[in-house]
Design a protein around this motif. Structure first.
Motif, short mmCIF file in Angstrom:
data_model
loop_
_atom_site.label_atom_id
_atom_site.label_comp_id
_atom_site.label_asym_id
_atom_site.label_seq_id
_atom_site.Cartn_x
_atom_site.Cartn_y
_atom_site.Cartn_z
N PRO A 180 1.00 -1.12 0.03
CA PRO A 180 -0.03 0.15 0.05
C PRO A 180 0.93 1.30 0.03
O PRO A 180 0.26 2.32 -0.55
CB PRO A 180 -0.63 -0.10 1.16
N ASN A 181 2.13 1.26 0.56
CA ASN A 181 2.99 2.35 0.47
C ASN A 181 3.73 2.60 -0.57
O ASN A 181 4.55 3.55 -0.73
CB ASN A 181 3.94 2.25 1.63
N GLY A 182 3.60 1.42 -1.77
CA GLY A 182 4.04 1.76 -3.04
C GLY A 182 5.68 1.08 -2.89
O GLY A 182 6.36 1.37 -3.97
N LYS A 183 6.07 0.67 -1.72
CA LYS A 183 7.46 0.00 -1.92
C LYS A 183 7.34 -1.71 -2.06
O LYS A 183 6.09 -2.11 -1.97
CB LYS A 183 8.03 0.23 -0.17
N PRO A 184 8.17 -2.17 -2.48
CA PRO A 184 8.31 -3.63 -2.77
C PRO A 184 7.79 -4.03 -1.57
O PRO A 184 8.34 -4.06 -0.41
CB PRO A 184 9.69 -3.83 -3.14
N GLU A 185 7.05 -5.33 -1.55
CA GLU A 185 7.03 -6.07 -0.60
C GLU A 185 7.98 -7.14 -0.10
O GLU A 185 8.93 -7.54 -0.81
CB GLU A 185 5.64 -7.18 -1.05
N LYS A 186 8.19 -7.11 1.25
CA LYS A 186 9.34 -7.85 1.65
C LYS A 186 9.18 -9.41 1.89
O LYS A 186 9.89 -10.27 2.23
CB LYS A 186 9.95 -7.24 3.32
N CYS A 187 7.62 -9.81 2.31
CA CYS A 187 7.43 -11.10 2.63
C CYS A 187 6.49 -11.80 1.59
O CYS A 187 6.36 -13.00 1.54
CB CYS A 187 6.66 -11.07 3.76
N LEU A 188 6.37 -11.16 0.38
CA LEU A 188 5.78 -12.04 -0.69
C LEU A 188 6.30 -11.76 -2.21
O LEU A 188 7.14 -10.94 -2.30
CB LEU A 188 4.15 -11.06 -0.98
N ARG A 189 6.05 -12.60 -3.16
CA ARG A 189 6.45 -12.56 -4.45
C ARG A 189 5.47 -12.97 -5.22
O ARG A 189 4.55 -13.56 -4.92
CB ARG A 189 7.73 -13.43 -4.43
N PHE A 190 5.37 -12.81 -6.49
CA PHE A 190 4.47 -13.16 -7.54
C PHE A 190 4.66 -14.90 -7.79
O PHE A 190 5.73 -15.23 -7.79
CB PHE A 190 4.56 -12.47 -8.85
N CYS A 233 7.63 -16.11 0.63
CA CYS A 233 9.12 -16.25 0.11
C CYS A 233 9.54 -17.61 0.19
O CYS A 233 10.00 -18.01 1.32
CB CYS A 233 10.05 -15.51 0.78
N LEU A 234 9.10 -18.58 -0.55
CA LEU A 234 9.48 -20.16 -0.43
C LEU A 234 10.91 -20.33 -0.59
O LEU A 234 11.31 -21.46 -0.20
CB LEU A 234 8.66 -20.87 -1.66
N ASP A 235 11.69 -19.55 -1.29
CA ASP A 235 13.11 -19.92 -1.40
C ASP A 235 14.06 -19.14 -0.65
O ASP A 235 15.11 -18.85 -0.90
CB ASP A 235 13.32 -19.69 -3.02
N GLY A 236 13.59 -18.32 0.35
CA GLY A 236 14.55 -17.56 1.24
C GLY A 236 14.28 -16.21 0.92
O GLY A 236 13.53 -15.88 0.22
N TRP A 268 19.54 -17.09 10.31
CA TRP A 268 18.41 -17.95 10.40
C TRP A 268 17.11 -17.64 9.79
O TRP A 268 15.91 -18.07 10.16
CB TRP A 268 18.28 -18.17 11.64
N ASP A 269 17.14 -16.38 9.00
CA ASP A 269 15.86 -15.85 8.34
C ASP A 269 14.91 -15.48 9.36
O ASP A 269 13.73 -16.31 8.98
CB ASP A 269 15.27 -17.09 7.34
N LEU A 270 15.02 -14.95 10.31
CA LEU A 270 13.93 -14.30 11.27
C LEU A 270 13.32 -13.24 10.83
O LEU A 270 13.17 -12.09 11.65
CB LEU A 270 14.70 -14.24 12.86
N VAL A 271 12.71 -13.08 9.59
CA VAL A 271 11.78 -12.12 9.15
C VAL A 271 10.50 -12.89 8.81
O VAL A 271 10.22 -14.01 8.79
CB VAL A 271 12.64 -11.61 7.84
N CYS A 272 9.64 -11.90 8.41
CA CYS A 272 8.44 -12.12 8.07
C CYS A 272 7.55 -12.98 9.14
O CYS A 272 7.42 -12.56 10.24
CB CYS A 272 8.28 -12.69 6.77
#
Length: 538
Positions: A66-76, A95-98, A112-116
């Motif tokens: 919504p803020n116009g910035k790229p999503e950090k936790c989603l991809r097409f 993000c299925l591949d990290g 350890w990918d502690l995001v999203c």
């Protein structure tokens, strides 16, 4: 003759006291490193989804929020052949591949990918560390009453060095959190023993100065942490670097003398006499030390020796009215200080300022804050100082609600001011709490009171979750609790220029003097009604 008078005979503020305070203060440099370490080892850098292995060559396209910035936790969603769907509203997936991280630092969040969806584990790691400090308070408090302040201090240094070293080699987050929990436990042992050994070996008039001096070492430690984090971008090496010095501190602690009061109450008067003579010789008053005899020491401290026959415990903090009043007020003050302090100290990423510079500013504000605190403690008194700094901190946090997010300079200034007030509150509380509780229950009272600061620091990250409902709610909670803590300070007794109380009867007499009454001490009446069973030395 009281212990203070005996201390005057062997040198109440001589070379021994200066060296003693220095050896206690040096490890505090590293305390800031461990308490605030996750600011740098758990930084969450800008990130986005890693493209799938079968993604077609060409520019990598991300959905925008919504803020116009790229999503950090989603991809097409990609088709099996690696191409994107041509639908107008293309479906998205996690993000299925990290993730791809844009950072020059190496943090365990990245490793350890502690995001999203896993982002809350980062806050859990800090809460686990604070849980260790919480558990360590009463545990090491009880152990130091049984085995002495000095051995617990040495063991705490060794535990912090070993657990911190082990954390730097952790293969996964679970093992890391276990060792960080042990780090937290050891920090409680260091804090409590340092406060008691400082207060009991320094004359009454110098307690505020020596306590604030030790607090300044914590401030300097914040500067050191920023420098180390800038120079060491790998989190494992940074964890290792801040842990190794405590092996050295465990060796230097052998020179630190045991508490004379504890030795007397534990029936080790001969050892106490030898320690006093050693201090007298170090202070250039060897002849005065030699004049002290074991019989004289026992006779003049007969009151202290008699206290060893009865031990007050945790239930007495609630059962005896004067202790109940002090304990409840201190619990609220300690909780609100820890609760608000770590909400600001661990949230430096939110202010949009360079992390290293802001950490230096956060540390730098402690210099004038603690200087003003030491003056206020010495002239205005402990009670008024504690009330003022907590009320000001609460006001600054509540003011953040009305400052727009784009006014980063003003928001940062308010946060820095609030953090400075809360640092002053910690400085005041460590001294004030040790002066309020009598010798017979001082370590227990310190442990219980300090425990609630850790409870506050544990639940501080949880309060931030309420920001998902309304962004201003966390600051309302932080600010309101801090103002309540400041209000509670007005119900405490003033300790300025008063000797440390030895018994609960001393506290009752003290309260009666403040009220101008001459009633029988409540603790004395309670002891007549309820027989106390001997449970070992205090």
């Amino acid at each position: 003759m009281t212990f203070s008078e005996i201390l005057d005979r062997v040198g109440s503020m001589g070379p021994f006291q200066y060296l003693h305070v220095t050896l206690l203060a040096l490890p505090i440099l590293g305390m800031a490193n461990h308490n605030l370490l996750q600011i740098f080892t758990a930084t969450t850098p800008p990130h986005h989804c890693r493209p799938p292995p079968n993604a077609s060559s060409g520019p990598w396209v991300l959905p925008t929020g919504p803020n116009g910035k790229p999503e950090k936790c989603l991809r097409f969603v990609h088709l099996p052949n690696g191409s994107l769907s041509n639908e107008t509203q293309r479906a998205t997936e996690p993000c299925l591949d990290g993730w791809v991280y844009n950072s020059t630092r190496d943090t365990f969040v990245m490793e350890w990918d502690l995001v999203c969806s896993s982002g809350k584990l980062k806050e859990m790691a800090q809460s686990i560390f604070m849980a260790g400090i919480l558990i360590g308070g009463p545990t090491f408090g009880e152990l130091s009453d049984r085995f002495g302040r000095k051995p617990i201090l040495t063991c705490s240094y060794l535990l912090l060095a070993a657990s911190g070293l082990s954390a730097s080699f952790s293969p996964n987050l679970l093992i890391y959190m276990i060792f960080r929990f042990l780090c937290g436990c050891s920090i409680s042992g260091i804090s409590l023993s340092t406060v008691i050994l400082n207060v009991e070996w320094v004359p009454t008039g110098m307690r505020a100065i020596s306590s604030t001096t030790i607090g300044y070492f914590y401030t300097i430690g914040q500067f050191i942490l920023s420098g180390l984090a800038y120079a060491i971008p790998q989190w494992r090496w940074l964890q290792l670097t801040v842990s190794l010095p405590f092996f050295i501190f465990s060796l230097t602690s052998w020179w630190t003398p045991e508490s004379i009061r504890w030795m007397v109450l534990s029936g080790k008067s001969s050892k106490a006499l030898k320690t006093l003579r050693r201090v007298a010789a170090f202070n250039g008053k060897k002849e005065e030390g030699e004049k002290l005899s074991l019989e004289e020491l026992k006779f003049n401290l007969q009151k202290d020796i008699s206290l060893a026959k009865v031990k007050y415990g945790l239930p007495d903090l609630i059962r005896i009215p004067i202790l109940r009043r002090v304990t409840f007020c201190l619990i609220l003050a300690w909780f609100s200080t820890g609760f608000a302090y770590y909400s600001l100290a661990m949230g430096v990423e939110e202010f949009g300022v360079n992390l290293y510079i802001l950490q230096i500013i956060f540390g730098g504000v402690d210099i004038p804050a603690k200087f003003i605190t030491i003056i206020s403690l010495s002239y205005l008194g402990r009670r008024l100082t504690l009330a003022i700094v907590l009320l000001l901190a609460g006001g600054a946090i509540l003011a953040l609600i009305f400052v727009p997010l784009d006014m980063q300079t003003l928001r940062t200034a308010l946060a820095v001011f609030g953090k400075g007030c809360l640092s002053s509150s910690f400085t005041c509380l460590f001294l004030y709490t040790s002066e309020l509780y009598p010798t017979v229950i001082r370590q227990t009272g310190m442990g219980v009171s300090n425990l609630w600061a850790r409870v506050g620091s544990m639940v501080a990250p949880l309060a931030k979750i309420t920001g998902e409902i309304q962004p201003f709610i966390p600051n309302v909670i932080y600010g309101t609790s801090t103002i309540l803590g400041g209000t509670a300070a007005f119900f405490l007794l003033e300790t300025l220029n008063r000797p440390l109380p030895e018994t609960i009867e001393d506290m009752e007499s003290w309260l009666q003097q403040a009220k101008g009454t001459k009633q029988e001490p409540e603790a004395e009446k309670a002891s007549q009604r309820i027989p106390l069973k001997p449970r070992g030395p205090s």
